[in-house]
Write a protein that holds these residues in place. Structure first.
Motif, mmCIF file in Angstrom:
data_model
loop_
_atom_site.group_PDB
_atom_site.id
_atom_site.type_symbol
_atom_site.label_atom_id
_atom_site.label_comp_id
_atom_site.label_asym_id
_atom_site.label_seq_id
_atom_site.Cartn_x
_atom_site.Cartn_y
_atom_site.Cartn_z
ATOM 1 N N ALA A 86 0.910 -1.731 -0.003
ATOM 2 C CA ALA A 86 -0.027 0.070 0.434
ATOM 3 C C ALA A 86 1.368 1.641 0.160
ATOM 4 N N GLY A 87 1.186 1.364 -1.459
ATOM 5 C CA GLY A 87 2.436 2.489 -1.553
ATOM 6 C C GLY A 87 4.009 1.890 -1.130
ATOM 7 N N SER A 88 4.753 2.895 -1.395
ATOM 8 C CA SER A 88 6.278 2.230 -0.896
ATOM 9 C C SER A 88 6.235 2.586 0.724
ATOM 10 N N ASP A 89 5.195 3.450 1.235
ATOM 11 C CA ASP A 89 5.860 3.361 2.438
ATOM 12 C C ASP A 89 5.831 2.352 2.942
ATOM 13 N N GLU A 90 3.966 1.996 2.457
ATOM 14 C CA GLU A 90 4.577 0.542 4.258
ATOM 15 C C GLU A 90 5.250 -0.504 3.052
ATOM 16 N N LEU A 91 5.855 -0.690 2.298
ATOM 17 C CA LEU A 91 7.520 -1.061 2.111
ATOM 18 C C LEU A 91 8.016 -1.070 2.837
ATOM 19 N N ILE A 92 9.006 0.147 3.525
ATOM 20 C CA ILE A 92 9.834 1.058 3.465
ATOM 21 C C ILE A 92 9.318 0.207 5.377
ATOM 22 N N SER A 93 8.425 0.281 5.820
ATOM 23 C CA SER A 93 7.414 0.248 7.132
ATOM 24 C C SER A 93 8.271 -1.597 7.173
ATOM 25 N N MET A 115 10.059 9.190 5.523
ATOM 26 C CA MET A 115 9.730 7.920 6.063
ATOM 27 C C MET A 115 10.853 6.844 6.877
ATOM 28 N N TYR A 116 12.053 7.178 6.010
ATOM 29 C CA TYR A 116 13.201 6.007 7.210
ATOM 30 C C TYR A 116 13.599 6.104 8.956
ATOM 31 N N PRO A 117 13.622 8.035 8.858
ATOM 32 C CA PRO A 117 13.447 7.561 10.793
ATOM 33 C C PRO A 117 12.080 7.651 11.381
ATOM 34 N N LEU A 155 18.576 4.314 0.919
ATOM 35 C CA LEU A 155 18.976 5.016 -0.022
ATOM 36 C C LEU A 155 18.050 5.743 -0.490
ATOM 37 N N ALA A 156 17.056 6.903 -0.951
ATOM 38 C CA ALA A 156 16.527 7.522 -2.250
ATOM 39 C C ALA A 156 17.337 7.543 -3.200
ATOM 40 N N ASN A 157 17.109 7.061 -4.376
ATOM 41 C CA ASN A 157 18.099 7.356 -5.801
ATOM 42 C C ASN A 157 16.622 7.707 -7.156
ATOM 43 N N ASN A 159 16.791 11.197 -4.642
ATOM 44 C CA ASN A 159 16.678 11.475 -3.148
ATOM 45 C C ASN A 159 15.504 12.407 -3.332
ATOM 46 N N ASN A 160 14.795 12.652 -2.513
ATOM 47 C CA ASN A 160 13.637 13.046 -1.997
ATOM 48 C C ASN A 160 14.038 13.951 -0.806
ATOM 49 N N PRO A 161 14.317 14.868 -0.292
ATOM 50 C CA PRO A 161 14.030 15.842 -1.375
ATOM 51 C C PRO A 161 14.900 16.945 -2.101
ATOM 52 N N ALA A 188 13.868 3.660 -5.074
ATOM 53 C CA ALA A 188 14.052 4.793 -6.522
ATOM 54 C C ALA A 188 12.216 4.874 -6.648
ATOM 55 N N ALA A 189 11.658 5.541 -6.733
ATOM 56 C CA ALA A 189 10.720 6.173 -6.054
ATOM 57 C C ALA A 189 10.520 7.052 -7.709
ATOM 58 N N TYR A 190 11.630 7.719 -7.749
ATOM 59 C CA TYR A 190 11.589 8.853 -9.148
ATOM 60 C C TYR A 190 11.950 8.229 -10.227
ATOM 61 N N ARG A 216 9.650 0.559 -5.184
ATOM 62 C CA ARG A 216 8.954 1.575 -6.401
ATOM 63 C C ARG A 216 7.073 1.530 -6.427
ATOM 64 N N THR A 217 7.176 2.725 -7.161
ATOM 65 C CA THR A 217 5.629 3.297 -6.731
ATOM 66 C C THR A 217 5.247 3.592 -7.551
ATOM 67 N N PHE A 218 4.029 3.741 -7.564
ATOM 68 C CA PHE A 218 2.758 4.057 -8.880
ATOM 69 C C PHE A 218 2.407 5.702 -8.170
ATOM 70 N N SER A 219 3.154 6.606 -7.642
ATOM 71 C CA SER A 219 2.656 7.627 -6.635
ATOM 72 C C SER A 219 3.191 8.464 -7.517
ATOM 73 N N LYS A 220 4.173 8.553 -7.951
ATOM 74 C CA LYS A 220 4.843 10.093 -9.268
ATOM 75 C C LYS A 220 4.348 9.446 -10.548
ATOM 76 N N LEU A 221 5.247 8.934 -11.104
ATOM 77 C CA LEU A 221 4.907 9.063 -12.884
ATOM 78 C C LEU A 221 3.736 8.618 -13.102
ATOM 79 N N LEU A 227 -4.064 5.852 -4.218
ATOM 80 C CA LEU A 227 -4.461 4.507 -4.565
ATOM 81 C C LEU A 227 -3.555 3.912 -3.372
ATOM 82 N N ARG A 228 -2.429 4.247 -3.148
ATOM 83 C CA ARG A 228 -0.963 4.054 -2.152
ATOM 84 C C ARG A 228 -1.158 2.496 -3.133
ATOM 85 N N LEU A 229 -0.017 2.647 -3.749
ATOM 86 C CA LEU A 229 0.476 1.077 -4.659
ATOM 87 C C LEU A 229 2.358 1.206 -4.296
ATOM 88 N N GLY A 230 2.902 0.342 -3.802
ATOM 89 C CA GLY A 230 3.734 0.390 -4.546
ATOM 90 C C GLY A 230 4.460 -0.796 -4.330
HETATM 91 C C1 PLP Z 1 12.074 9.091 -1.835
HETATM 92 C C2 PLP Z 1 10.446 8.443 -1.889
HETATM 93 N N1 PLP Z 1 9.746 7.244 -1.458
HETATM 94 C C3 PLP Z 1 9.259 6.349 -1.281
HETATM 95 C C4 PLP Z 1 8.030 7.805 -1.090
HETATM 96 C C5 PLP Z 1 6.645 6.999 -0.952
HETATM 97 O O1 PLP Z 1 5.422 7.211 -1.935
HETATM 98 P P1 PLP Z 1 4.241 5.852 -1.277
HETATM 99 O O2 PLP Z 1 3.199 6.645 -2.343
HETATM 100 O O3 PLP Z 1 4.366 4.763 -2.797
HETATM 101 O O4 PLP Z 1 3.832 5.313 -0.570
HETATM 102 C C6 PLP Z 1 8.257 8.988 -1.207
HETATM 103 C C7 PLP Z 1 6.930 9.971 -2.410
HETATM 104 O O5 PLP Z 1 6.977 10.676 -1.552
HETATM 105 C C8 PLP Z 1 9.558 9.088 -1.796
HETATM 106 O O6 PLP Z 1 9.332 9.968 -2.628
#
Ligand code: PLP
Length: 367
Positions: A86-93, A115-117, A155-157, A159-161, A188-190, A216-221, A227-230
């Motif tokens: 449910a988003g890559s956020d869920e997978l990170i957790s 989200m990492y910390p 490592l976000a690659n 990276n956001n932000p 690799a969200a982006y 990866r995520t479906f939230s960006k491109l 819908l929350r999908l990663g």
């Molecule tokens: C680097 C990075 N990872 C993960 C996410 C989370 O994406 P998702 O919407 O799939 O939970 C974001 C969203 O901004 C992001 O910038």
């Protein structure tokens, strides 16, 4: 009466605050605060979503099989080595929950994704940061922070932000320098936007090593943030672990169906890439012409640094933009109080942003 006490670490969490979507007044705003796709979802994804309204009483496929197969075909992966979330956020957790517990360390670079910390603290683990060099992750600094308690490195690659990235060679060096029992999670969200020749999403590393995962995520491109999908891919052992800890129906039926349809619409994905390829350089150039420091970005956003003080700092710019109906993202939570992160919008939104910041840079600040 006192409230029940949560586990240690939980009360240290400062809840994640998403980008604002409205400011006072009823005029339409340009929401450039959450790195969403300005082109929205694929019409095919919308149609797939609409078709499902009559099936909302049904549980989704708990294994997201169709979606995993569609991703696997696109990425040339084994569908059995994909986990959807449910988003890559869920997978990170889930990753943190499965592999790190009280006292364990979760390492990331100083201005890495928040989200990492948060995930580390909610598992009782200790978030550890490594300094960056020029707002870019530093392989040696990350390696020097590894201890016997380190369980995961995120490592976000790109990276956001910050928008910065590590090259394939640097990613490789990071992996080789980490102990084998430390997981490297390349987020690799982006990736779909990242077009530099030496960029690497971590896909091959995840495919070829037992301890590297790529998210990866479906939230960006793909424009499906609501819908929350990663998804992620990793070696069989890690996939097995994650399938044990995830909820049995963690990805909703509409998310699965829209994801499959979005992947089938390559023309829409390409249009989103072309849009970004056009407007990311344009926004970067225009803001630089105004005298602002725009950090190079491989994503669908730019990190813009404002001068300190004299009414032209980032806080003043944020207030000015909001008054003009343009919503950027403030960066204090990322330790970048002099910066705003601004997503690439539709053409009129980008032009409105640049005009507003031109006004900001030339107006006489209130003393
Ligand atoms: C680097 C990075 N990872 C993960 C996410 C989370 O994406 P998702 O919407 O799939 O939970 C974001 C969203 O901004 C992001 O910038």
């Amino acid at each position: 009466m006192s409230s029940p006490r949560p586990r240690p670490g939980i009360l240290e969490i400062v809840p994640y605050v998403g980008g604002k979507s409205a400011v006072g007044g009823s005029a339409p705003v340009a929401k450039l605060s959450s790195n969403e796709s300005p082109l929205g979802p694929s019409p095919r994804a919308m149609e797939a979503y609409r078709k499902l309204v009559v099936d909302l009483h049904r549980y989704p496929d708990g294994g997201s099989a169709q979606l995993r197969h569609a991703i696997a075909r696109r990425q040339n992966l084994d569908p059995e080595l994909i986990v959807c979330g449910a988003g890559s956020d869920e997978l990170i957790s889930l990753l943190v929950r499965a592999y790190a517990g009280p006292g364990d360390e979760v390492l990331y670079s100083r201005h890495g994704f928040l989200m990492y910390p948060l995930a580390a603290l909610s598992a009782g683990a200790v978030p550890v940061t490594a300094p960056e060099l020029g707002l870019r992750a530093d392989v040696d600094a990350l390696l020097s922070k590894v201890t016997s308690r380190t369980r995961l490195v995120f490592l976000a690659n790109p990276n956001n932000p910050t928008g910065s990235y590590l090259t394939g060679a640097e990613l490789q060096r990071l992996r080789e320098g980490l102990p084998t029992d430390v997981i490297l999670a390349v987020d690799a969200a982006y990736a779909e936007y990242a077009e530099a020749e030496d960029y690497d999403s971590g896909l091959d590393l995840a495919r070829s090593s037992p301890n590297t995962v790529m998210l990866r995520t479906f939230s960006k491109l793909y424009g499906l943030a609501a819908l929350r999908l990663g998804w992620l891919t990793a070696a069989p052992g890690m996939v097995d672990v994650l399938n044990r800890v995830r909820g049995p129906f963690n990805v909703s039926l509409p998310a699965q169906a829209a994801g499959v349809a979005a992947l089938a619409d390559e023309a829409h994905a390409e249009a989103a890439r072309v849009h970004n390829r056009t407007w990311l350089p344009w926004v970067s150039r225009e803001l630089a012409t105004l005298g602002l420091h725009v950090h190079p970005s491989l994503g669908n956003f730019v990190l813009v640094e404002f001068p300190k003080g004299a009414g032209r700092d980032a806080a003043a710019a944020n207030a000015y933009l909001e008054a003009e109906g343009v919503i950027p993202r403030q960066m204090g939570a990322y330790g970048l109080p002099d910066c705003l992160r601004i997503s690439i919008g539709l053409e009129p939104e980008n032009r409105r942003l640049v005009a507003a910041l031109a006004g900001f840079m030339t107006h006489r600040p209130h003393s």
